[in-house]
Design a protein around this motif. Structure first.
Motif, short mmCIF file in Angstrom:
data_model
loop_
_atom_site.label_atom_id
_atom_site.label_comp_id
_atom_site.label_asym_id
_atom_site.label_seq_id
_atom_site.Cartn_x
_atom_site.Cartn_y
_atom_site.Cartn_z
N ILE A 77 0.91 -1.14 0.11
CA ILE A 77 0.00 0.02 -0.04
C ILE A 77 0.75 1.31 0.02
CG2 ILE A 77 -1.58 1.26 1.35
CD1 ILE A 77 -2.89 -1.46 2.41
N TYR A 99 1.59 5.18 0.49
CA TYR A 99 1.20 6.29 1.26
C TYR A 99 1.98 7.43 0.68
CZ TYR A 99 0.14 9.50 5.08
OH TYR A 99 -0.31 10.69 5.46
N TYR A 136 -3.51 6.75 1.84
CA TYR A 136 -3.33 5.44 1.52
C TYR A 136 -3.79 5.31 0.14
CZ TYR A 136 -1.70 4.90 6.39
OH TYR A 136 -1.15 5.15 7.40
N THR A 160 2.57 -4.38 3.23
CA THR A 160 3.74 -3.54 3.53
C THR A 160 3.21 -2.05 3.22
OG1 THR A 160 5.74 -5.33 2.99
CG2 THR A 160 5.84 -2.65 2.79
N TRP A 161 3.59 -1.14 4.13
CA TRP A 161 2.94 0.31 3.71
C TRP A 161 4.26 0.98 3.22
CZ3 TRP A 161 0.50 -2.73 7.12
CH2 TRP A 161 -0.87 -2.82 7.10
N LYS A 162 4.30 1.64 2.02
CA LYS A 162 5.50 2.35 1.35
C LYS A 162 5.05 3.84 1.71
CE LYS A 162 9.25 2.60 -1.41
NZ LYS A 162 9.68 3.81 -0.75
N ASN A 163 6.13 4.56 2.43
CA ASN A 163 6.04 5.98 2.50
C ASN A 163 6.47 6.79 1.44
OD1 ASN A 163 5.69 8.44 3.45
ND2 ASN A 163 6.76 8.31 5.35
N THR A 217 1.52 4.11 10.59
CA THR A 217 0.53 3.23 10.37
C THR A 217 0.15 2.66 11.68
OG1 THR A 217 1.12 3.14 8.27
CG2 THR A 217 -0.62 1.42 9.07
N SER A 248 9.46 1.91 4.45
CA SER A 248 8.41 1.18 4.56
C SER A 248 8.40 0.55 5.69
CB SER A 248 8.13 0.29 3.04
OG SER A 248 9.30 -0.45 3.13
N SER A 279 6.26 -2.95 7.58
CA SER A 279 5.33 -4.41 7.13
C SER A 279 4.66 -4.97 8.37
CB SER A 279 6.24 -5.42 6.41
OG SER A 279 6.69 -5.02 5.31
N ASN A 315 -3.01 6.94 9.72
CA ASN A 315 -1.57 7.48 10.15
C ASN A 315 -1.81 8.24 11.34
OD1 ASN A 315 0.65 8.69 10.24
ND2 ASN A 315 0.53 9.81 8.49
#
Ligand SMILES: [Cu+2]
Length: 154
Positions: free
Chosen positions: A55, A57, A62, A76-79, A87, A126, A128, A141
């Motif tokens: 995902i 960001y 998002y 995984t959240w990628k900034n 997150t 990121s 996870s 967030n």
């Protein structure tokens, strides 16, 4: 006349050469590398997804409003925004919903079970999380709670 032609030819060769050099440089190391906290990577480098969900960001929030995954899947959240991304599970500000504990109790989340980054993840980095609980898990967030999304674990 001939000099101008040769100059133009050299310019074309240099431009094409640097294009192919840069292209190979960006594409080469992406195959199986994990997208964790490698600060040397280019921001617009393509992300290899495998079976894990990513995902993105950004400054507007998002990328995926609702994401469906299976138990045991890693998300995984990628900034890709210009500020830190923290997150965490709902509800803001306590983050109790996923883990049944407040962030004052579960942070820092050394076991990785609380669905809470427990800190701001810097731009370009990121974070996870492995979902081991079935359900619909809202997240946000913590540093900008108007940005939120949901992961549905089946
Ligand atoms: Cu919060």
């Amino acid at each position: 006349m001939n000099k101008i032609f040769i100059t133009i030819l050299i310019l074309i060769i240099v431009v094409l050469g640097s294009y192919f050099l840069l292209k190979t440089k960006v594409e080469a190391p992406t195959t199986e590398a994990p997208i964790t906290s490698d600060k040397s990577t280019t921001p617009d480098k393509p992300i290899t997804v495998d079976q894990n969900a990513v995902i993105i960001y950004s400054d507007t929030g998002y990328s995926t409003a609702t994401l469906n995954v299976k138990v045991g899947d890693t998300v995984t959240w990628k900034n890709n925004s210009s500020s830190n991304m923290w997150t965490a599970s709902g509800m803001h500000p306590s983050h109790v919903v996923y883990s049944s504990t407040a962030l004052t109790a579960h942070c820092p989340d050394v076991l990785g079970t609380a669905f809470d980054a427990c800190k701001g993840i810097a731009p370009g980095d990121s974070w996870s999380f492995v979902f081991n609980k079935v359900g619909g898990w809202g997240y946000h967030n913590h540093l900008k709670a108007s940005h939120f999304g949901k992961v549905i674990v089946e």
